[in-house]
Design a protein around this motif. Structure first.
Motif, PDB file in Angstrom:
ATOM      1  N   ALA A 322     -62.284  15.826  13.227  1.00 39.42           N
ATOM      2  CA  ALA A 322     -61.025  15.763  13.976  1.00 39.42           C
ATOM      3  C   ALA A 322     -61.181  14.842  15.174  1.00 39.42           C
ATOM      4  N   ILE A 323     -60.070  14.252  15.580  1.00 39.39           N
ATOM      5  CA  ILE A 323     -60.004  13.458  16.807  1.00 39.39           C
ATOM      6  C   ILE A 323     -58.786  13.925  17.594  1.00 39.39           C
ATOM      7  N   ARG A 324     -58.956  14.005  18.913  1.00 40.25           N
ATOM      8  CA  ARG A 324     -57.858  14.275  19.821  1.00 40.25           C
ATOM      9  C   ARG A 324     -57.937  13.268  20.967  1.00 40.25           C
ATOM     10  N   PHE A 325     -56.769  12.802  21.425  1.00 43.42           N
ATOM     11  CA  PHE A 325     -56.710  11.745  22.435  1.00 43.42           C
ATOM     12  C   PHE A 325     -56.367  12.311  23.804  1.00 43.42           C
ATOM     13  N   PHE A 326     -56.915  11.664  24.834  1.00 43.05           N
ATOM     14  CA  PHE A 326     -56.589  12.023  26.205  1.00 43.05           C
ATOM     15  C   PHE A 326     -55.242  11.411  26.577  1.00 43.05           C
ATOM     16  N   ALA A 339     -67.228  15.381  31.533  1.00 46.75           N
ATOM     17  CA  ALA A 339     -67.827  14.633  30.430  1.00 46.75           C
ATOM     18  C   ALA A 339     -69.305  14.976  30.259  1.00 46.75           C
ATOM     19  N   GLU A 340     -70.018  15.112  31.374  1.00 52.24           N
ATOM     20  CA  GLU A 340     -71.452  15.393  31.278  1.00 52.24           C
ATOM     21  C   GLU A 340     -71.703  16.759  30.638  1.00 52.24           C
ATOM     22  N   ALA A 341     -70.823  17.704  30.871  1.00 56.28           N
ATOM     23  CA  ALA A 341     -71.027  19.065  30.382  1.00 56.28           C
ATOM     24  C   ALA A 341     -70.952  19.167  28.863  1.00 56.28           C
ATOM     25  N   LEU A 351     -67.322  10.468  22.243  1.00 49.79           N
ATOM     26  CA  LEU A 351     -66.485  10.680  23.431  1.00 49.79           C
ATOM     27  C   LEU A 351     -66.259   9.334  24.088  1.00 49.79           C
ATOM     28  N   VAL A 352     -64.987   8.977  24.272  1.00 51.22           N
ATOM     29  CA  VAL A 352     -64.623   7.741  24.968  1.00 51.22           C
ATOM     30  C   VAL A 352     -63.601   8.085  26.041  1.00 51.22           C
ATOM     31  N   ILE A 353     -63.880   7.684  27.273  1.00 51.61           N
ATOM     32  CA  ILE A 353     -62.919   7.789  28.377  1.00 51.61           C
ATOM     33  C   ILE A 353     -62.742   6.375  28.910  1.00 51.61           C
ATOM     34  N   SER A 354     -61.542   5.845  28.796  1.00 52.94           N
ATOM     35  CA  SER A 354     -61.326   4.426  29.088  1.00 52.94           C
ATOM     36  C   SER A 354     -60.760   4.169  30.480  1.00 52.94           C
ATOM     37  N   VAL A 355     -60.701   5.205  31.316  1.00 49.95           N
ATOM     38  CA  VAL A 355     -60.224   5.025  32.697  1.00 49.95           C
ATOM     39  C   VAL A 355     -61.245   5.605  33.654  1.00 49.95           C
ATOM     40  N   GLU A 356     -61.163   5.165  34.896  1.00 55.53           N
ATOM     41  CA  GLU A 356     -61.997   5.669  35.976  1.00 55.53           C
ATOM     42  C   GLU A 356     -61.137   5.736  37.228  1.00 55.53           C
ATOM     43  N   PRO A 357     -61.633   6.380  38.288  1.00 53.28           N
ATOM     44  CA  PRO A 357     -60.818   6.477  39.509  1.00 53.28           C
ATOM     45  C   PRO A 357     -60.301   5.115  39.973  1.00 53.28           C
ATOM     46  N   GLY A 358     -59.011   5.086  40.282  1.00 49.69           N
ATOM     47  CA  GLY A 358     -58.351   3.859  40.696  1.00 49.69           C
ATOM     48  C   GLY A 358     -57.511   3.225  39.612  1.00 49.69           C
ATOM     49  N   ASP A 359     -57.805   3.549  38.337  1.00 50.72           N
ATOM     50  CA  ASP A 359     -57.029   2.986  37.232  1.00 50.72           C
ATOM     51  C   ASP A 359     -55.669   3.668  37.122  1.00 50.72           C
ATOM     52  N   GLU A 360     -54.745   2.963  36.489  1.00 54.54           N
ATOM     53  CA  GLU A 360     -53.408   3.516  36.273  1.00 54.54           C
ATOM     54  C   GLU A 360     -53.282   4.080  34.869  1.00 54.54           C
ATOM     55  N   VAL A 361     -52.707   5.249  34.740  1.00 52.77           N
ATOM     56  CA  VAL A 361     -52.332   5.830  33.454  1.00 52.77           C
ATOM     57  C   VAL A 361     -50.844   5.609  33.268  1.00 52.77           C
ATOM     58  N   ARG A 362     -50.490   4.877  32.226  1.00 52.97           N
ATOM     59  CA  ARG A 362     -49.080   4.562  31.987  1.00 52.97           C
ATOM     60  C   ARG A 362     -48.385   5.699  31.230  1.00 52.97           C
ATOM     61  N   GLY A 372     -58.449   7.467  25.930  1.00 54.61           N
ATOM     62  CA  GLY A 372     -59.731   7.900  25.402  1.00 54.61           C
ATOM     63  C   GLY A 372     -59.564   8.976  24.346  1.00 54.61           C
ATOM     64  N   HIS A 373     -60.700   9.467  23.854  1.00 54.78           N
ATOM     65  CA  HIS A 373     -60.630  10.440  22.772  1.00 54.78           C
ATOM     66  C   HIS A 373     -61.921  11.242  22.654  1.00 54.78           C
ATOM     67  N   VAL A 374     -61.814  12.318  21.907  1.00 58.16           N
ATOM     68  CA  VAL A 374     -62.964  13.105  21.475  1.00 58.16           C
ATOM     69  C   VAL A 374     -62.928  13.177  19.953  1.00 58.16           C
ATOM     70  N   VAL A 375     -64.045  12.882  19.299  1.00 59.92           N
ATOM     71  CA  VAL A 375     -64.202  13.096  17.864  1.00 59.92           C
ATOM     72  C   VAL A 375     -65.208  14.222  17.686  1.00 59.92           C
ATOM     73  N   ALA A 376     -64.839  15.223  16.882  1.00 56.44           N
ATOM     74  CA  ALA A 376     -65.715  16.377  16.675  1.00 56.44           C
ATOM     75  C   ALA A 376     -65.828  16.690  15.191  1.00 56.44           C
ATOM     76  N   ARG A 377     -66.898  17.384  14.856  1.00 55.34           N
ATOM     77  CA  ARG A 377     -67.125  17.782  13.462  1.00 55.34           C
ATOM     78  C   ARG A 377     -67.202  19.300  13.359  1.00 55.34           C
ATOM     79  N   GLY A 378     -67.118  19.782  12.134  1.00 55.00           N
ATOM     80  CA  GLY A 378     -67.252  21.210  11.858  1.00 55.00           C
ATOM     81  C   GLY A 378     -67.451  21.406  10.374  1.00 55.00           C
ATOM     82  N   ALA A 379     -67.691  22.626   9.965  1.00 55.80           N
ATOM     83  CA  ALA A 379     -67.888  22.899   8.546  1.00 55.80           C
ATOM     84  C   ALA A 379     -66.594  22.726   7.761  1.00 55.80           C
TER      85      ALA A 379
END
Length: 403
Positions: A322-326, A339-341, A351-362, A372-379
């Motif tokens: 599965a993938i879910r987007f930020f 993210a570190e946790a 795990l991809v996060i494409s923004v950092e402090p100061g960036d604009e989220v449209r 960004g996104h998270v891709v995860a696996r499972g049975a």
């Protein structure tokens, strides 16, 4: 190879293939160098200028196949193939898939997934279509991808604003990200029900269904916020989908390589939305590799060279993915935490996060507005979705309003 990132170039290199790479100059850097034998740095959308150069290049580096892994490279790749007679998918087929109005007319004439549809330019065109077919109505570009400019018109009072907003997109989006001018739009009857996509590979006209993908979209529109494999819909319904998609691929004349076909599961049965002769975006190729054990890029690259044995039948799922987007609130990013946790979580694939402090989220209007996104696996798909949503929730992208 027309366009594409270093990852697919590396796969070609690992198969022992030489690569002639056609790319925009500002998109080419040292990450590509180890996998490229010859680079042609041009605006490949300008095919009238590119074709003579490629023909000259072909005399020095006689390549046997041309392909593109992304939407805006498909037509240039097809024109190069046609110019040099390399035996790939026909230019007619690729143009048919890229032009949603032509594809819909072709399907309607063939009696496959008939949907009321017309091309419009003005508010009056949209009003007449809505009067003839009723509301709601979908308005979308004729030749774009990535959920650009798709609007659902539910009420007559929205007709004027939707046309105005559609035409305004041409000024808001970089021309390099567009397949054409947004001066015309496709009007279609609204199709109810959930949407899935079907991932296939074709081997000289023999089509094999590789996987089915469930989708999650925002409530207010068509932007996709998640995918999962394998599909959780009933097996009998998915058999109907497979039959429809294979019939569709025959009807459009696809012969080689991957296809990503979107299907609505309506109250009247499965209906084709659109299709692309490429691997699905949004990291769907990663989901397919996790869930079915099939690397579609390797098949797309190697099967016509005999480097990868063609699939004989549809693979069975071996896991869930599965993938879910930020999609944080629009504004200025103030902090990114969590993210570190989750970095060492065994369910995490990417795990991809494409923004950092100061960036604009449209505001979320098309796929490129996700951050960004998270891709995860499972049975199973259910387990992968639960893992993915747990990991997504652990990461916080804080924003504040821009004043």
């Amino acid at each position: 190879m027309v366009g594409g990132k270093p990852k697919i170039l590396r796969k070609a290199h690992d198969l022992g293939l030489g690569v002639v790479y056609i790319q925009y100059q500002d998109e080419y850097d040292s990450a590509h160098w180890p996998y490229v034998d010859q680079a042609l740095l041009v605006d490949y959308a300008d095919t009238e200028r590119v074709l003579p150069v490629v023909r000259s290049l072909y005399e020095t580096f006689p390549f046997q196949m041309v392909m593109s892994p992304w939407e805006l490279g498909l037509l240039p790749a097809a024109k190069i193939d046609n110019e040099l007679g390399l035996g790939g998918n026909s230019l007619e087929t690729v143009e048919l898939l890229l032009d949603k109005s032509r594809m819909r007319s072709h399907l309607n004439a063939s009696g496959i997934s008939p949907v009321a549809a017309e091309v419009g330019r003005t508010e009056q065109d949209l009003r007449e279509f809505a009067r003839a077919n009723g509301l709601p109505v979908v308005v979308k570009p004729i030749d774009e991808a990535g959920s650009i400019g798709i609007f659902l018109v539910r009420d007559e009072s929205d007709l004027a604003s939707v046309v105005e907003r559609f035409h305004a997109l041409g000024k808001q989006i970089d021309k390099k990200d567009l397949a054409g001018d947004l001066d015309r739009f496709l009007m279609e009857e609204y199709l109810d029900g959930p949407e899935i996509s079907v991932e296939t590979l074709s081997f000289d006209g023999r089509h094999v269904l590789v996987g089915t993908t469930d989708k999650v979209c925002v409530d207010s529109g068509f932007v996709e916020t998640g995918h999962s494999q394998p599909s959780r819909h009933p097996a009998s319904l998915l058999r109907d989908v497979e039959e429809l998609v294979l019939k569709f691929l025959d009807a459009v004349g696809l012969r080689h390589g991957p296809a990503h076909t979107e299907v609505k599961l309506t109250s009247r049965g499965p209906v084709i939305i659109e299709s692309h002769n490429r691997v699905g975006g949004d990291r769907i190729h990663d989901l397919t590799e996790i869930a079915y054990g099939i690397d579609m890029d390797r098949y797309a690259l190697g099967s016509r060279f005999g480097l990868v044995e063609p699939l004989q039948q549809a693979p069975q799922p071996v896991a869930g993915a599965a993938i879910r987007f930020f999609t944080p609130a629009p504004g200025r990013v103030t902090e990114v935490t969590g993210a570190e946790a989750i970095a060492d979580d065994p369910a995490l694939f990417d795990l991809v996060i494409s923004v950092e402090p100061g960036d604009e989220v449209r505001p979320l209007t098309w796929s490129e507005d996700r951050v960004g996104h998270v891709v995860a696996r499972g049975a199973t798909a259910e387990e992968a979705i639960a893992n993915c949503e747990r990991l997504l929730a652990a990461v916080h992208i804080h924003t504040e309003p821009i004043t």
